[in-house]
Enzyme design. Structure first.
Site, PDB file in Angstrom:
ATOM      1  CG  HIS A 174      32.436  39.381  54.820  1.00 43.42           C
ATOM      2  ND1 HIS A 174      31.789  38.337  54.219  1.00 43.42           N
ATOM      3  CD2 HIS A 174      33.217  39.928  53.851  1.00 43.42           C
ATOM      4  CE1 HIS A 174      32.156  38.250  52.958  1.00 43.42           C
ATOM      5  NE2 HIS A 174      33.010  39.198  52.694  1.00 43.42           N
TER       6      HIS A 174
HETATM    7  C1  UD1 Z   1      37.642  41.640  51.444  1.00 37.31           C
HETATM    8  C2  UD1 Z   1      37.142  41.850  50.023  1.00 37.31           C
HETATM    9  C3  UD1 Z   1      35.845  41.102  49.839  1.00 37.31           C
HETATM   10  C4  UD1 Z   1      35.940  39.640  50.262  1.00 37.31           C
HETATM   11  C5  UD1 Z   1      36.513  39.579  51.664  1.00 37.31           C
HETATM   12  C6  UD1 Z   1      36.711  38.149  52.117  1.00 37.31           C
HETATM   13  C7  UD1 Z   1      37.674  44.060  49.030  1.00 37.31           C
HETATM   14  C8  UD1 Z   1      37.129  45.383  48.676  1.00 37.31           C
HETATM   15  N1  UD1 Z   1      36.858  43.258  49.753  1.00 37.31           N
HETATM   16  O1  UD1 Z   1      36.708  42.248  52.329  1.00 37.31           O
HETATM   17  O2  UD1 Z   1      35.477  41.141  48.480  1.00 37.31           O
HETATM   18  O3  UD1 Z   1      34.678  39.054  50.231  1.00 37.31           O
HETATM   19  O4  UD1 Z   1      37.763  40.248  51.698  1.00 37.31           O
HETATM   20  O5  UD1 Z   1      36.989  38.068  53.478  1.00 37.31           O
HETATM   21  O6  UD1 Z   1      38.789  43.749  48.673  1.00 37.31           O
HETATM   22  N2  UD1 Z   1      40.892  42.556  59.104  1.00 37.31           N
HETATM   23  C9  UD1 Z   1      41.572  41.934  60.130  1.00 37.31           C
HETATM   24  N3  UD1 Z   1      42.447  40.940  59.800  1.00 37.31           N
HETATM   25  C10 UD1 Z   1      42.672  40.542  58.531  1.00 37.31           C
HETATM   26  C11 UD1 Z   1      41.978  41.192  57.504  1.00 37.31           C
HETATM   27  C12 UD1 Z   1      41.086  42.190  57.792  1.00 37.31           C
HETATM   28  O7  UD1 Z   1      41.410  42.254  61.285  1.00 37.31           O
HETATM   29  O8  UD1 Z   1      43.482  39.627  58.318  1.00 37.31           O
HETATM   30  C13 UD1 Z   1      39.892  43.607  59.445  1.00 37.31           C
HETATM   31  C14 UD1 Z   1      40.436  45.003  59.437  1.00 37.31           C
HETATM   32  O9  UD1 Z   1      39.794  45.728  60.438  1.00 37.31           O
HETATM   33  C15 UD1 Z   1      39.989  45.525  58.080  1.00 37.31           C
HETATM   34  C16 UD1 Z   1      38.669  44.822  57.890  1.00 37.31           C
HETATM   35  O10 UD1 Z   1      38.835  43.545  58.498  1.00 37.31           O
HETATM   36  O11 UD1 Z   1      39.882  46.913  58.044  1.00 37.31           O
HETATM   37  C17 UD1 Z   1      38.266  44.658  56.457  1.00 37.31           C
HETATM   38  O12 UD1 Z   1      39.293  44.017  55.692  1.00 37.31           O
HETATM   39  P1  UD1 Z   1      39.423  44.315  54.120  1.00 37.31           P
HETATM   40  O13 UD1 Z   1      40.487  43.486  53.553  1.00 37.31           O
HETATM   41  O14 UD1 Z   1      39.486  45.796  53.894  1.00 37.31           O
HETATM   42  O15 UD1 Z   1      38.036  43.906  53.533  1.00 37.31           O
HETATM   43  P2  UD1 Z   1      37.114  42.610  53.799  1.00 37.31           P
HETATM   44  O16 UD1 Z   1      35.887  43.060  54.485  1.00 37.31           O
HETATM   45  O17 UD1 Z   1      37.887  41.488  54.414  1.00 37.31           O
END
Ligand code: UD1
Length: 352
Positions: free
Chosen positions: A198
């Site tokens: 991820h």
């Molecule tokens: C975040 C953390 C990372 C951690 C990870 C665990 C930061 C910079 N990164 O990354 O350190 O390892 O969480 O999972 O804070 N999305 C969904 N549903 C959700 C959450 C996210 O669909 O419930 C999708 C969205 O398209 C979003 C993308 O995942 O844009 C990324 O989510 P985001 O919270 O920005 O970062 P992670 O990659 O999850």
């Protein structure tokens, strides 16, 4: 003592569980969820399965670019911290939720404690690296999980704010492992591999993503790929097919199911920080798809092999023989959360 914990992303809910249990009866514990993760499988299941009360406040910030997401959290956290006037704001790990809460607290002169302080990848491309460095330098109390983390903090001039407490993920993992074993949930050891990918460096470059998926698809056993929403979205955008060869595509797992799946696997392939360490604690060999790791002990002890730019090396790394057994315990004894509450209470009392 009143402690206000700020969490928002999946690994933080896992770390919150043992802290919430250790706080019970010893502190008034307010839990604020920023809403960084919001899907049922990314958030709700952790509160349910790990026996935690629902958050007191949910800011429902959701996804967005770094600045927009972090800025929205900062703006929303300020009045919440002002309303509760806690003795400590406690932040966890290295996500955007961590940084937002750190900045909100220091601006309001509310004492800030950072759990899982002192980890370093020394890779400035990672958003987590900025988040953890900035949070460590803002915090009044640095709660470090390992000796190596303590050394990093000392090198940065932060030794007098640092305390070695151990790793709270060990606390929660050991208790979940025991309950998973007790209910006979571990199946067929060695049947296949568990994979999670991820990190933006792996998902957001279509060529690299395709090469990682190719390598997984060509492995010698079935690969259960537990797909984070970021991976699914990136693969779709890059037209990379995630369901092929050895890969069995699956949704992310609830925490007890993940622990059971890892225990029943021949190995883990991941770019997650937490999972590398969990696999080591469960003594399952891991291959980490990153050029470096914060959890260097797993590599030094032979249980984790890093594969960075040379993805051709992935199959041989994953299919390597099992490393020599070890009883080393660099991540503590499973009682870190109690120590965290001791230190917070002691310091709050000394403040008068
Ligand atoms: C975040 C953390 C990372 C951690 C990870 C665990 C930061 C910079 N990164 O990354 O350190 O390892 O969480 O999972 O804070 N999305 C969904 N549903 C959700 C959450 C996210 O669909 O419930 C999708 C969205 O398209 C979003 C993308 O995942 O844009 C990324 O989510 P985001 O919270 O920005 O970062 P992670 O990659 O999850």
């Amino acid at each position: 003592m009143r402690v206000l914990s700020v969490v928002g992303a999946r690994p933080q809910f896992v770390k919150l569980a043992p802290i919430a249990a250790a706080m019970a009866g010893r502190a008034e514990h307010i839990v604020v969820h920023t809403g960084q993760h919001y899907d049922e499988l990314m958030s709700d299941v952790f509160f349910r399965d790990l026996g935690m009360p629902q958050p007191d406040v949910n800011l429902a910030i959701g996804s967005g670019a770094h600045g927009k997401q972090t800025g929205a959290m900062l703006a929303e956290l300020e009045p919440v911290i002002e309303r509760y006037q806690p003795d400590w704001v406690l932040v966890y790990g290295d996500t955007n939720s961590t940084l937002a809460a750190a900045v909100a607290s220091v601006k309001l002169h509310v004492p800030l404690a950072h759990l899982e302080a002192g980890l370093r990848s020394f890779n400035r491309r990672m958003p987590e690296e900025h988040n953890r460095v900035l949070t460590d330098h803002a915090a009044d109390l640095l709660l470090a999980p390992t000796e190596v983390a303590m050394q990093h903090l000392a090198h940065e001039g932060l030794a007098d704010r640092s305390v070695l407490v151990g790793d709270v993920m060990t606390d929660v993992l050991y208790s979940v492992r025991d309950s998973v074993v007790a209910r006979g949930a571990v199946t067929d050891p060695g049947a296949g591999y568990i994979a999670t990918i991820h990190r933006p460096d792996n998902t957001d470059d279509p060529e690299r993503l395709a090469a990682i998926v190719d390598a997984l698809a060509g492995l010698d056993r079935p690969v259960r790929l537990l797909a984070h929403p970021r991976l699914v979205a990136a693969a779709e955008a890059a037209r990379v097919d995630l369901q092929r060869g050895a890969i069995e595509l699956a949704a992310p797992l609830a925490y007890p199911d993940l622990v059971a799946a890892v225990m029943g696997s021949a190995g883990v392939v991941t770019d997650s920080g937490g999972l590398q360490k969990e696999a080591f604690l469960l003594r399952v060999p891991t291959t980490t798809v990153r050029p470096e790791t914060e959890w260097v002990e797993t590599v030094e002890l032979g249980w984790n092999v890093l594969v960075g730019s040379d993805l051709a090396a992935l199959p041989a790394a994953v299919q390597r023989p099992r490393p020599p057994e070890t009883d080393a315990a660099p991540y503590g004894d499973g009682h870190a959360a109690g120590r965290v509450v001791d230190v917070l209470a002691q310091r709050a009392a000394n403040r008068g």
